[in-house]
Design an enzyme around this catalytic site. Sequence first.
Site, PDB file in Angstrom:
ATOM      1  N   ILE A  67       0.875  -1.168   0.000  1.00  0.00           N
ATOM      2  CA  ILE A  67       0.000   0.000   0.000  1.00  0.00           C
ATOM      3  C   ILE A  67       0.909   1.212   0.000  1.00  0.00           C
ATOM      4  O   ILE A  67       1.936   1.229   0.677  1.00  0.00           O
ATOM      5  CB  ILE A  67      -0.978   0.027   1.190  1.00  0.00           C
ATOM      6  CG1 ILE A  67      -1.892   1.257   1.060  1.00  0.00           C
ATOM      7  CG2 ILE A  67      -0.255  -0.030   2.515  1.00  0.00           C
ATOM      8  CD1 ILE A  67      -3.102   1.217   1.944  1.00  0.00           C
ATOM      9  N   VAL A  69       0.879   5.758  -0.705  1.00  0.00           N
ATOM     10  CA  VAL A  69       0.180   7.011  -0.962  1.00  0.00           C
ATOM     11  C   VAL A  69       1.218   7.997  -1.468  1.00  0.00           C
ATOM     12  O   VAL A  69       2.339   8.048  -0.959  1.00  0.00           O
ATOM     13  CB  VAL A  69      -0.496   7.545   0.328  1.00  0.00           C
ATOM     14  CG1 VAL A  69      -1.120   8.910   0.099  1.00  0.00           C
ATOM     15  CG2 VAL A  69      -1.536   6.550   0.831  1.00  0.00           C
ATOM     16  N   GLU A 101       2.537  -7.828   6.693  1.00  0.00           N
ATOM     17  CA  GLU A 101       3.765  -7.649   7.471  1.00  0.00           C
ATOM     18  C   GLU A 101       4.195  -6.209   7.291  1.00  0.00           C
ATOM     19  O   GLU A 101       3.943  -5.595   6.248  1.00  0.00           O
ATOM     20  CB  GLU A 101       4.855  -8.614   7.032  1.00  0.00           C
ATOM     21  CG  GLU A 101       5.403  -8.343   5.658  1.00  0.00           C
ATOM     22  CD  GLU A 101       6.471  -9.327   5.255  1.00  0.00           C
ATOM     23  OE1 GLU A 101       7.470  -8.865   4.685  1.00  0.00           O
ATOM     24  OE2 GLU A 101       6.314 -10.525   5.489  1.00  0.00           O
ATOM     25  N   ASN A 106       8.131   1.164  11.243  1.00  0.00           N
ATOM     26  CA  ASN A 106       7.123   1.936  10.530  1.00  0.00           C
ATOM     27  C   ASN A 106       5.907   2.188  11.427  1.00  0.00           C
ATOM     28  O   ASN A 106       4.853   1.579  11.279  1.00  0.00           O
ATOM     29  CB  ASN A 106       6.719   1.216   9.232  1.00  0.00           C
ATOM     30  CG  ASN A 106       5.916   2.111   8.325  1.00  0.00           C
ATOM     31  OD1 ASN A 106       5.355   3.122   8.739  1.00  0.00           O
ATOM     32  ND2 ASN A 106       5.846   1.724   7.061  1.00  0.00           N
ATOM     33  N   TYR A 113      -2.879   0.385  10.682  1.00  0.00           N
ATOM     34  CA  TYR A 113      -3.418  -0.978  10.718  1.00  0.00           C
ATOM     35  C   TYR A 113      -4.152  -1.247  12.033  1.00  0.00           C
ATOM     36  O   TYR A 113      -5.231  -1.834  12.036  1.00  0.00           O
ATOM     37  CB  TYR A 113      -2.312  -2.001  10.490  1.00  0.00           C
ATOM     38  CG  TYR A 113      -1.569  -1.811   9.184  1.00  0.00           C
ATOM     39  CD1 TYR A 113      -2.238  -1.490   8.002  1.00  0.00           C
ATOM     40  CD2 TYR A 113      -0.192  -1.953   9.125  1.00  0.00           C
ATOM     41  CE1 TYR A 113      -1.560  -1.301   6.815  1.00  0.00           C
ATOM     42  CE2 TYR A 113       0.497  -1.778   7.929  1.00  0.00           C
ATOM     43  CZ  TYR A 113      -0.186  -1.446   6.781  1.00  0.00           C
ATOM     44  OH  TYR A 113       0.484  -1.272   5.609  1.00  0.00           O
TER      45      TYR A 113
END
Length: 150
Positions: A67, A69, A101, A106, A113
């Site tokens: 993912i 952005v 994962e 991060n 999440y």
Amino acid sequence: MGAQPIHEIARKKLKPLYEGSGGPSLNFLMDLIAKPTTRAWYWEDHAEAVASAWFTHVGDEAELIDIRVAENKRRMGLAVGLLRFALEALMGNGLAVCRLEVRQSNQAARKLYESLGFEVTGRRPNYYRVQEGREDAILMAVDIKAIPKL
């Protein structure tokens, strides 16, 4: 702005999201699109791809592969919006669990999440290479049906 499924034709639009960034390459991800076990979407804003999310699935379990952005669009809720959209679509296709994962360091991604109900399920010690040596991968999962307001 709206979610669009990723097909080969979207490669040119997605290219700016992947130039000069870490993680899976756009070529690697586009190769996955040919497989029936891959689902992927991107957000478009004024004909520009500003976010993308890629999943593979086996049985009733999905895995978030990538993912991202656009840097100038971060902290605007795009990642959570795209993940909510994607998880709802995956649930509509009979998937029940999503796994992922994430690098231990991060913190922004981990908070994202966790806000969707993902919980830590394990750890892969020394999984990622970093300039200082190695870093753990944190494994997370969520029961898609349990995500609030899907």
